[in-house]
Design a protein around this motif. Structure first.
Motif, PDB file in Angstrom:
ATOM      1  N   GLU A 105       5.361   5.016   2.787  1.00 10.41           N
ATOM      2  CA  GLU A 105       5.025   6.384   2.555  1.00 10.41           C
ATOM      3  C   GLU A 105       5.921   7.139   1.419  1.00 10.41           C
ATOM      4  O   GLU A 105       7.280   6.749   1.566  1.00 10.41           O
ATOM      5  N   TRP A 154      -5.802   0.651   7.456  1.00  9.80           N
ATOM      6  CA  TRP A 154      -5.232  -0.404   6.582  1.00  9.80           C
ATOM      7  C   TRP A 154      -4.185  -1.403   7.245  1.00  9.80           C
ATOM      8  O   TRP A 154      -4.470  -2.447   6.846  1.00  9.80           O
ATOM      9  N   LYS A 155      -3.712  -1.077   8.449  1.00 10.14           N
ATOM     10  CA  LYS A 155      -3.041  -2.075   8.915  1.00 10.14           C
ATOM     11  C   LYS A 155      -4.060  -3.252   9.425  1.00 10.14           C
ATOM     12  O   LYS A 155      -3.611  -4.436   9.744  1.00 10.14           O
ATOM     13  N   THR A 213      -4.863   9.526   1.953  1.00 11.28           N
ATOM     14  CA  THR A 213      -4.748   9.333   3.244  1.00 11.28           C
ATOM     15  C   THR A 213      -6.007   9.496   3.769  1.00 11.28           C
ATOM     16  O   THR A 213      -6.123   9.526   5.191  1.00 11.28           O
ATOM     17  N   TYR A 271      -0.078  -6.649   4.406  1.00 13.29           N
ATOM     18  CA  TYR A 271       0.738  -5.863   3.176  1.00 13.29           C
ATOM     19  C   TYR A 271       1.776  -4.773   3.838  1.00 13.29           C
ATOM     20  O   TYR A 271       1.864  -4.292   5.154  1.00 13.29           O
ATOM     21  N   GLU A 272       2.802  -4.419   2.935  1.00 16.16           N
ATOM     22  CA  GLU A 272       3.565  -3.599   3.205  1.00 16.16           C
ATOM     23  C   GLU A 272       3.223  -2.096   3.026  1.00 16.16           C
ATOM     24  O   GLU A 272       2.411  -1.857   2.192  1.00 16.16           O
ATOM     25  N   ILE A 273       3.286  -1.320   3.793  1.00 13.70           N
ATOM     26  CA  ILE A 273       2.805   0.250   3.781  1.00 13.70           C
ATOM     27  C   ILE A 273       3.885   1.087   3.515  1.00 13.70           C
ATOM     28  O   ILE A 273       5.001   1.240   4.310  1.00 13.70           O
ATOM     29  N   ILE A 315      -4.893   5.165   8.250  1.00 13.25           N
ATOM     30  CA  ILE A 315      -3.811   4.352   8.249  1.00 13.25           C
ATOM     31  C   ILE A 315      -3.885   3.083   9.116  1.00 13.25           C
ATOM     32  O   ILE A 315      -3.318   1.979   8.792  1.00 13.25           O
ATOM     33  N   ILE A 325       0.675  -1.112  -0.080  1.00 14.02           N
ATOM     34  CA  ILE A 325      -0.037  -0.089   0.085  1.00 14.02           C
ATOM     35  C   ILE A 325       0.755   1.436   0.023  1.00 14.02           C
ATOM     36  O   ILE A 325       1.583   1.416   0.915  1.00 14.02           O
ATOM     37  N   HIS A 326       0.570   2.172  -1.116  1.00 17.89           N
ATOM     38  CA  HIS A 326       1.538   3.181  -1.180  1.00 17.89           C
ATOM     39  C   HIS A 326       0.641   4.591  -0.543  1.00 17.89           C
ATOM     40  O   HIS A 326      -0.621   4.671  -0.963  1.00 17.89           O
ATOM     41  N   TYR A 327       1.051   5.556  -0.190  1.00 17.41           N
ATOM     42  CA  TYR A 327       0.571   6.582  -0.087  1.00 17.41           C
ATOM     43  C   TYR A 327       1.586   7.870   0.150  1.00 17.41           C
ATOM     44  O   TYR A 327       2.912   7.494   0.286  1.00 17.41           O
TER      45      TYR A 327
END
Length: 263
Positions: free
Chosen positions: A38, A27-28, A83, A34-36, A24, A6-8
């Motif tokens: 930033e 998402w977790k 976001t 999933y890798e988050i 955020i 997941i990109h932000y």
């Protein structure tokens, strides 16, 4: 398969408000494996092209993110999320497609939540729209055209999307879902419209607007809610009659109307 990343974007270095932190955290919660990632000034080249550089110079972070999201998705694949997007269930059922996104309304798509494979041809086509494009025009004004208009145009011209707000699969196994999938909230009224198809709720912070535009939008939304409340009872009655008609036909409808008139 779409990578579980997941990109932000968070440009400008400001402290994240609690609303962003809560999104955020969602998402977790629902995508724990999933890798988050930033993206900000420390790991993204803001001089990647003229549009990005000029948007950054004017501190219009949302427009910087418009380009940055496409750049990182093309290179790494995964899911980009704004976001102000709250996740309410896992994206796992969607990850076997080559891409997914949703309608914002019947005439435009949104990439506030957007999943793709590495080096997606779809993203490459989107990136082409930024070639030779400038955020600051020759007359000194700014190009604040939202990316949904540009993205929608590409999908119409190259992928044959039907602008009807309905689920469809485009060329290259790109899944387009109704707005209830990743938005599920009325931009004007703020009403939540999630259903069994909903993966996320987009809360529309609209940070790309200037202060005057934000104030105007808030006033407009207030009037919309006011007048919608005034219409709530008549609309509910119409919905009731339509339900009776669908379930019981014309006889049931006439009976219901007659009962209403007599009482």
């Amino acid at each position: 398969m779409i990578p579980k990343i997941i990109h932000y974007c968070w440009f400008g270095g400001n402290e994240k408000p609690d609303s962003v932190k809560q999104c955020i955290q969602s998402w977790k919660k629902y995508c724990p494996d999933y890798e988050i990632k930033e993206w900000n000034e420390s790991n993204f080249d803001i001089h990647a092209n003229d549009y990005c550089r000029e948007a950054y110079a004017t501190k219009r972070w949302a427009f910087v993110a418009d380009y940055a999201r496409l750049f990182v998705l093309y290179k790494y694949g995964g899911i980009y999320m704004d976001t102000d997007v709250e996740v309410i269930r896992s994206f796992d059922p969607l990850m076997n497609h080559n891409g997914f996104l949703c309608f914002e309304n019947d005439k435009n798509v949104s990439i506030g939540t957007f999943g793709v494979t590495v080096q997606s041809p779809l993203v490459r086509d989107f990136l082409e729209s930024y070639k030779n494009r400038h955020f600051k025009r020759a007359d000194g004004t700014y190009d604040t055209t939202t990316n949904l208009k540009i993205i929608t145009q590409v999908l119409v011209e190259r992928y044959g999307i039907q602008l009807n707000g309905k689920e469809q699969v485009l060329l290259g196994d790109v899944l387009v879902l109704p707005m209830e999938a990743f938005i599920a909230k009325s931009y004007l009224t703020g009403w939540i419209m999630k259903d069994e198809r909903t993966y996320a709720i987009h809360h529309y912070s609209a940070t790309w607007r200037d202060m005057e535009s934000q104030k105007r939008a808030e006033i407009q939304s207030g009037y919309v809610r006011k007048y919608m409340r005034m219409c709530e009872k008549p609309l509910a009655r119409i919905a009731m009659y339509r339900t009776v008609f669908d379930l019981y036909g014309i006889k049931g409808f006439v009976s219901k109307v007659f009962h209403h008139i007599m009482h």
